[in-house]
Design a protein around this motif. Structure first.
Motif, PDB file in Angstrom:
ATOM      1  N   ALA A 155       0.820  -1.216   0.000  1.00  0.00           N
ATOM      2  CA  ALA A 155       0.000   0.000   0.000  1.00  0.00           C
ATOM      3  C   ALA A 155       0.858   1.272   0.000  1.00  0.00           C
ATOM      4  O   ALA A 155       0.320   2.377   0.081  1.00  0.00           O
ATOM      5  CB  ALA A 155      -0.924  -0.004   1.215  1.00  0.00           C
ATOM      6  N   ASP A 156       2.185   1.126  -0.075  1.00  0.00           N
ATOM      7  CA  ASP A 156       3.127   2.240   0.009  1.00  0.00           C
ATOM      8  C   ASP A 156       2.912   3.039   1.292  1.00  0.00           C
ATOM      9  O   ASP A 156       2.865   4.270   1.297  1.00  0.00           O
ATOM     10  CB  ASP A 156       3.037   3.143  -1.221  1.00  0.00           C
ATOM     11  N   GLU A 157       2.763   2.305   2.401  1.00  0.00           N
ATOM     12  CA  GLU A 157       2.576   2.907   3.715  1.00  0.00           C
ATOM     13  C   GLU A 157       3.790   2.625   4.590  1.00  0.00           C
ATOM     14  O   GLU A 157       4.643   1.799   4.252  1.00  0.00           O
ATOM     15  CB  GLU A 157       1.318   2.346   4.377  1.00  0.00           C
ATOM     16  N   ASP A 158       3.830   3.299   5.723  1.00  0.00           N
ATOM     17  CA  ASP A 158       4.896   3.098   6.692  1.00  0.00           C
ATOM     18  C   ASP A 158       4.397   2.282   7.873  1.00  0.00           C
ATOM     19  O   ASP A 158       3.197   2.186   8.113  1.00  0.00           O
ATOM     20  CB  ASP A 158       5.407   4.450   7.203  1.00  0.00           C
ATOM     21  N   LEU A 159       5.349   1.723   8.610  1.00  0.00           N
ATOM     22  CA  LEU A 159       5.040   1.047   9.871  1.00  0.00           C
ATOM     23  C   LEU A 159       5.240   2.039  11.011  1.00  0.00           C
ATOM     24  O   LEU A 159       6.170   2.842  10.979  1.00  0.00           O
ATOM     25  CB  LEU A 159       5.966  -0.157  10.092  1.00  0.00           C
ATOM     26  N   TYR A 160       4.373   1.926  12.005  1.00  0.00           N
ATOM     27  CA  TYR A 160       4.414   2.792  13.174  1.00  0.00           C
ATOM     28  C   TYR A 160       4.340   1.940  14.430  1.00  0.00           C
ATOM     29  O   TYR A 160       3.834   0.817  14.408  1.00  0.00           O
ATOM     30  CB  TYR A 160       3.221   3.762  13.175  1.00  0.00           C
ATOM     31  N   CYS A 161       4.813   2.532  15.527  1.00  0.00           N
ATOM     32  CA  CYS A 161       4.688   1.885  16.832  1.00  0.00           C
ATOM     33  C   CYS A 161       4.114   2.892  17.823  1.00  0.00           C
ATOM     34  O   CYS A 161       4.653   3.983  17.989  1.00  0.00           O
ATOM     35  CB  CYS A 161       6.047   1.387  17.316  1.00  0.00           C
ATOM     36  N   TRP A 162       2.989   2.512  18.444  1.00  0.00           N
ATOM     37  CA  TRP A 162       2.390   3.255  19.550  1.00  0.00           C
ATOM     38  C   TRP A 162       2.923   2.609  20.815  1.00  0.00           C
ATOM     39  O   TRP A 162       2.875   1.375  20.957  1.00  0.00           O
ATOM     40  CB  TRP A 162       0.872   3.146  19.486  1.00  0.00           C
ATOM     41  N   THR A 163       3.476   3.417  21.726  1.00  0.00           N
ATOM     42  CA  THR A 163       4.080   2.885  22.936  1.00  0.00           C
ATOM     43  C   THR A 163       3.609   3.661  24.159  1.00  0.00           C
ATOM     44  O   THR A 163       3.449   4.878  24.100  1.00  0.00           O
ATOM     45  CB  THR A 163       5.627   3.006  22.884  1.00  0.00           C
ATOM     46  N   CYS A 164       3.430   2.934  25.255  1.00  0.00           N
ATOM     47  CA  CYS A 164       3.049   3.555  26.531  1.00  0.00           C
ATOM     48  C   CYS A 164       3.613   2.683  27.654  1.00  0.00           C
ATOM     49  O   CYS A 164       3.661   1.469  27.538  1.00  0.00           O
ATOM     50  CB  CYS A 164       1.535   3.647  26.625  1.00  0.00           C
ATOM     51  N   LEU A 165       4.033   3.321  28.717  1.00  0.00           N
ATOM     52  CA  LEU A 165       4.513   2.559  29.878  1.00  0.00           C
ATOM     53  C   LEU A 165       3.384   2.287  30.827  1.00  0.00           C
ATOM     54  O   LEU A 165       2.440   3.005  30.951  1.00  0.00           O
ATOM     55  CB  LEU A 165       5.602   3.351  30.620  1.00  0.00           C
TER      56      LEU A 165
END
Length: 165
Positions: A155-165
């Motif tokens: 899809a010509d998209e990027d990977l992301y990471c949502w992070t929380c402690l």
């Protein structure tokens, strides 16, 4: 204290910013109406644990900058936030969203299904942060990461990471 992480794909940082503002910082995957295609991967932080997987796939030694993250959210500290952050400050515990380097997406997307068992076993052996998980336990996670990366690349998209402690 555990690290909560969700990996997802999105068209661009603008789409992520709009969604995270609407969700008031909350996760963007899972639930009855997920915002983005992705999944929870508790404890798999991008710098160390995912970085160790990328090192295994590439046949390299792990390094802290292997994943190459770009901060997306929050874009600025909250109003009135000045000076150093102490441990009790919510700013210190997240959530945060990072865009992963395209090379990481492509490394995962190029991982052949036949390689997954061996890669999972090596990752389990090398990543002490995974609490002695074995390759079979990690195999579904490696498969999910590779499949998400393939969908993102298609899809010509990027990977992301949502992070929380």
């Amino acid at each position: 204290m555990g690290v909560l992480t969700d990996y997802f794909r999105a068209a661009d940082d603008g789409a992520v910013l709009a969604a995270i503002e609407h969700a008031e910082g909350g996760p963007l995957t899972g639930g009855p109406r997920p915002v983005f295609d992705g999944f929870e991967a508790k404890g798999v932080d991008p710098d160390v644990v995912l970085g160790q997987l990328i090192a295994v796939v590439r046949g390299l030694e792990w390094a802290v900058d292997l994943v190459g993250e770009t901060p997306v959210w929050p874009t600025t500290p909250p109003p009135g936030r000045e000076g150093p952050v102490d441990e009790d400050d919510p700013w210190a515990t997240g959530p945060w969203v990072m865009r992963l380097a395209r090379a990481v997406r492509d490394t995962l997307a190029d991982l052949a299904d036949a390689e997954v068992p061996a890669v999972s076993a090596r990752w389990a052996a090398e990543a002490e942060e995974l609490d002695a998980a074995d390759g079979e336990e990690l195999r579904p996670l490696v498969e999910d990461l590779a499949a998400l990366a393939r969908r993102a690349r298609e899809a010509d998209e990027d990977l992301y990471c949502w992070t929380c402690l």
